[in-house]
Design an enzyme around this catalytic site. Structure first.
Site, PDB file in Angstrom:
ATOM      1  N   ASP A  32       0.852  -1.190   0.000  1.00 29.51           N
ATOM      2  CA  ASP A  32       0.000   0.000   0.000  1.00 29.51           C
ATOM      3  C   ASP A  32       0.892   1.246   0.000  1.00 29.51           C
ATOM      4  O   ASP A  32       1.898   1.275   0.713  1.00 29.51           O
ATOM      5  CB  ASP A  32      -0.907  -0.012   1.234  1.00 29.51           C
ATOM      6  CG  ASP A  32      -2.023   1.005   1.165  1.00 29.51           C
ATOM      7  OD1 ASP A  32      -1.709   2.219   1.188  1.00 29.51           O
ATOM      8  OD2 ASP A  32      -3.189   0.608   1.101  1.00 29.51           O
ATOM      9  N   ILE A  33       0.544   2.257  -0.778  1.00 28.55           N
ATOM     10  CA  ILE A  33       1.377   3.476  -0.840  1.00 28.55           C
ATOM     11  C   ILE A  33       1.170   4.377   0.372  1.00 28.55           C
ATOM     12  O   ILE A  33       1.952   5.295   0.582  1.00 28.55           O
ATOM     13  CB  ILE A  33       1.144   4.273  -2.143  1.00 28.55           C
ATOM     14  CG1 ILE A  33      -0.295   4.756  -2.240  1.00 28.55           C
ATOM     15  CG2 ILE A  33       1.555   3.455  -3.358  1.00 28.55           C
ATOM     16  CD1 ILE A  33      -0.515   5.794  -3.330  1.00 28.55           C
ATOM     17  N   GLY A  95     -15.296   3.181   3.525  1.00 25.94           N
ATOM     18  CA  GLY A  95     -13.928   3.589   3.252  1.00 25.94           C
ATOM     19  C   GLY A  95     -13.366   3.090   1.935  1.00 25.94           C
ATOM     20  O   GLY A  95     -12.172   3.257   1.688  1.00 25.94           O
ATOM     21  N   GLN A  96     -14.191   2.478   1.079  1.00 25.06           N
ATOM     22  CA  GLN A  96     -13.682   2.035  -0.217  1.00 25.06           C
ATOM     23  C   GLN A  96     -13.457   3.254  -1.101  1.00 25.06           C
ATOM     24  O   GLN A  96     -14.371   4.028  -1.347  1.00 25.06           O
ATOM     25  CB  GLN A  96     -14.655   1.066  -0.899  1.00 25.06           C
ATOM     26  CG  GLN A  96     -14.098   0.484  -2.178  1.00 25.06           C
ATOM     27  CD  GLN A  96     -15.029  -0.517  -2.844  1.00 25.06           C
ATOM     28  OE1 GLN A  96     -16.181  -0.688  -2.457  1.00 25.06           O
ATOM     29  NE2 GLN A  96     -14.512  -1.190  -3.863  1.00 25.06           N
ATOM     30  N   HIS A 102     -10.570  -5.266  -3.098  1.00 26.48           N
ATOM     31  CA  HIS A 102      -9.210  -5.512  -2.631  1.00 26.48           C
ATOM     32  C   HIS A 102      -9.235  -5.829  -1.150  1.00 26.48           C
ATOM     33  O   HIS A 102     -10.038  -5.295  -0.395  1.00 26.48           O
ATOM     34  CB  HIS A 102      -8.287  -4.326  -2.921  1.00 26.48           C
ATOM     35  CG  HIS A 102      -8.779  -3.005  -2.449  1.00 26.48           C
ATOM     36  ND1 HIS A 102      -9.807  -2.320  -3.071  1.00 26.48           N
ATOM     37  CD2 HIS A 102      -8.387  -2.226  -1.412  1.00 26.48           C
ATOM     38  CE1 HIS A 102     -10.018  -1.171  -2.441  1.00 26.48           C
ATOM     39  NE2 HIS A 102      -9.174  -1.101  -1.427  1.00 26.48           N
ATOM     40  N   LEU A 103      -8.363  -6.719  -0.789  1.00 24.71           N
ATOM     41  CA  LEU A 103      -8.230  -7.165   0.588  1.00 24.71           C
ATOM     42  C   LEU A 103      -7.003  -6.493   1.180  1.00 24.71           C
ATOM     43  O   LEU A 103      -5.919  -6.580   0.608  1.00 24.71           O
ATOM     44  CB  LEU A 103      -8.063  -8.690   0.588  1.00 24.71           C
ATOM     45  CG  LEU A 103      -8.065  -9.390   1.929  1.00 24.71           C
ATOM     46  CD1 LEU A 103      -9.458  -9.353   2.527  1.00 24.71           C
ATOM     47  CD2 LEU A 103      -7.613 -10.829   1.744  1.00 24.71           C
TER      48      LEU A 103
END
Length: 116
Positions: A32-33, A95-96, A102-103
């Site tokens: 994750d960035i 929060g998507q 995606h998990l």
């Protein structure tokens, strides 16, 4: 959002770089960035599916592969015994922000409940 405009589809296709840490025939995983824990990896299916609401019975194996991959990576990185969290957000109120399921795999710090 169409597949052509999807951030994660672009990552899947290599058009946008990402630090890939796991992949199999069904899924791709990358760092994750904006990590929320020392380990924060996103597992995406290779097939574009916008939300969990769009899943069909035919997607069982594909979704299962996300969880199997997450457990495998957690074991490989030494987090299986101390614990880790997996979560999939569905819709804006959850929060998507990228509409390609995606998990999130998070580990490496205490993760309190309930989450924010």
């Amino acid at each position: 959002m169409s597949e052509a405009n999807c951030l994660f589809c672009k990552i899947r296709e290599g058009a946008i770089p990402a630090k890939v840490v796991y992949q199999d025939e069904h899924c791709l995983a990358f760092e994750d960035i904006n990590p929320q824990a020392p380990m924060h990896v996103l597992f995406i299916p290779r097939k574009h599916i916008a939300t969990m609401n769009d899943l069909t019975p035919e997607d069982r194996e594909l979704v299962g592969s996300l969880y199997i991959g997450a457990a495998k990576l957690a074991r490989e990185r030494g987090y299986a015994d101390q614990g880790y969290r997996v979560v999939m957000n569905t819709g804006p109120n959850a929060g998507q922000t990228v509409f390609h399921i995606h998990l999130h795999l998070l580990a490496g710090r205490p993760l309190h409940w309930p989450p924010g």
